[in-house]
Design an enzyme around this catalytic site. Structure first.
Site: not given
Lengths: 413, 413
Positions: A11, A141, A185-187, A242, A295-296
């Site tokens: 990503g 991340d 974000m951040g699974r 998320e 945000q990326r």
């Protein structure tokens, strides 16, 4: 003298091109390196012999190299291709690399991409092939092991903290009760969500609640938390990862029931789901905000510390390859926080490939709805500094491979 | 010598505090003005006698006034209170104003807020009350009549264009087909949506499709447009106004069927609805992005042109009041585009109160899915320039009324 090849994978981040710029600069300034090539769309492009001559593009063009350093996303394009590790595929790759007389292979990416570095270096070492394979880490991340913090994280952290602060200002102007739920974000790892804490000034308290995926998420406790904060504040700001999951391990976003047209549950939407929960249970004004991919790649608000570190890590990896290291990635250790300083080194890729670093329990408060001082001290230095991003026509003037003529092959758009 | 009072009202923008700073500076530097007061939460706060002494806060503090100039949202807090126009309410207001010996009343807001200026000045003029009532315009929507463009619009336009450009970079790295649908604010006027066109470089084409609320939205034509663009581009970027309506005049977002807990259809969500349409009809990867309130208060990416114009309009309104104008608002006319220059003047508030300026048909292309060169030439100068926003701890160091001690009354939080 041997040639060098560089690829990017996974990503995007705001500073993965800073690492590319650092690697190119190190390659250009070494008399051991001949031509520098780039893989278009990573290892997948390499397998299709889709390359660009980076020496042609950047030699004697320091201002273009500086633009590259300050441009988000991936100049070379990305892929999400995992090597099978089978001999046939490896032989094909080596044949292409040897065709270009490559001696140094640099791959910029996250833990999946480091798997490519691992497999390839295992193969070249065991077969006595003289190509040094090295990695440069990146990910917003911050879930990479073997490094104090990941390049890309500081800029994304700065973006999220800026958003939370501005939403707090935006909503504070009204005298009615409201709740804003911002989804970061951040699974599996809550680093980015946690970084939102930096939006707080001494006594301006947003974000008021922070939920990480490291702690099982209880809807009931969440409603109680929000209710309590609404007694203290007119406008309550919640930041939620998320990737929060309930006690049974089910993603909260999965409760929305939304599926894509392949029948897969769609990722994201925890904030939308929780918005409905607050509306139903508390009944005040609620907004869900999902900055998503913004945000990326928010180069317009990147961290200078992050840009410089990413650039240096690119150079350190190239130096490592020139020194004969293979199967290693460039990394940094924090020496001190005040003043903030780091040292650079090379580390075996086995510590980072296919692993994940999560937020330690001790950096999350007891109630699981906030982070501790350790987290603040850890993140704060990473967002410092404003890069001198070049502007043109009122907007950041990022570099773009589609505007170059020096390409070996046209970009497959 | 008489005192002055300033209020802010309506939705926040990145530069409404610039206008406040301009008005304060003009007031502080005039020997006709005694104390400068601020209404906490606009006219609603004034009716509750909730004021702050702005002279105390900003006199001899130029760096604080500069921070105010560069802080988004509303320092004084907002309201959405519409005066009834009945004598009883007017008498109450006038009594409070006379109690503070107010001679100059400055109200910063959009077309609804200009209604307050209109009603109040009609009353003071017809009753021979010696208080000059003036307005300072603001709105991100750019839907105000009687002004070339609204303060706040340029910064929001810059935010949206930056987002679109960064999303384009973010998504261009993958070689799979994808569609991103970005939803911009603007219920009835498509100015902000149209401004996204500035993300385009010469031959980098995002945004590929732009839909404004001025043109009836056909779902069928939209699908055809997207399908066609997917033949040209891997990654198609669509910008759609939250206010697009179908041929029958029904809001597209209303088709999501979502209601708040008062049973009102929720505003916003056109992009989410259209995402599902593309998934169903075309079946590629689709993302909906709704920056929502982030676009209103993005001080970290504001336009210097916008900041300076908003500041000047605050000063011009105060000068107008000092010159004896009442029932007027400060405005600007564009003199030339190259070089860009404007002139400031005062205009009767009747032209702006309760009206709406929409995008002319000629500035939208024939197919209704893009804008023309006129629009680009109009918007481009408004996003130029990068303000020297003060940073602290890696984040913009905005001013906040809650951190002041000089308040006459505590902020009702």
């Amino acid at each position: 003298m041997k040639n060098m090849i560089i690829g990017q994978s996974g990503g995007p981040t705001a500073v993965i091109n800073s690492s590319l710029a650092g690697a190119i600069e190190a390659g250009l300034s070494s008399d051991k390196v001949g031509t520098i090539y780039g893989m278009i769309n990573g290892i997948e492009g390499l397998l299709q012999d889709n390359l660009i001559n980076l020496s042609d593009v950047f030699q004697n063009r320091p201002s273009e190299l500086n633009r590259l350093k300050l441009s988000p996303a991936m100049f070379l394009g990305s892929c999400r291709y995992k090597l099978s590790g089978q001999d046939e595929e490896m032989e094909k790759l080596i044949k292409i690399l040897e065709g270009y007389e490559i001696g140094y292979f640099v791959y910029i990416g996250g833990n999946d991409s480091m798997d490519t570095v691992q497999k390839l270096s295992n193969y070249t070492i065991s077969h006595g092939i003289d190509i040094q394979i090295v990695g440069v880490p990146k990910t917003i991340d911050n879930d990479l092991n073997g490094i104090d913090h990941s390049p890309g994280f500081g800029s994304a952290a700065k973006y999220i903290a800026s958003c939370v602060r501005e939403v707090a200002y935006d909503t504070s102007i009204y005298s009615i009760k409201s709740v804003h739920i911002i989804e970061a974000m951040g699974r599996n790892a809550g680093w980015l969500t946690a970084a939102s804490v930096l939006a707080r000034k001494e006594d301006l308290d947003a974000p008021h609640l922070i939920y990480l995926p490291e702690i099982p998420f209880s809807e009931k406790r969440f409603v109680e938390d929000v209710r309590q904060k609404l007694e203290e504040y007119n406008s309550v700001i919640v930041v939620v990862s998320e990737g929060v999951k309930d006690e049974k391990g089910e993603y909260i976003y999965a409760k929305t029931g939304k599926q894509d047209n392949f029948g897969h549950t769609q990722i994201g939407g925890a904030s939308s789901y929780l918005k409905e929960v607050v509306e139903r249970e508390i009944g005040c004004k609620v907004r869900a905000l999902e900055p998503s991919v913004l945000q990326r790649s928010a180069g317009h608000v990147s961290s200078l510390t992050d840009v410089e570190e990413a650039f240096n890590l690119g150079g350190v990896a190239v130096q490592g390859a020139l020194d004969g290291k293979s199967g290693f990635f460039s990394t940094l250790r924090r020496i001190s926080n005040k003043p903030y300083s780091v040292e650079y080194t090379m580390e075996n890729v086995d510590v980072v490939a296919n692993t994940e670093k999560r937020v330690p329990r001790g950096w999350i408060n007891k109630s699981g709805n906030d982070v501790t001082r350790e987290m603040i001290d850890y993140v704060r230095p990473l967002i410092e500094g404003v890069p001198q991003t070049p502007y043109r026509g009122g907007l950041p003037d990022y570099i773009d491979i589609r505007h170059l003529d020096a390409r070996k092959q046209p970009y497959r758009d």
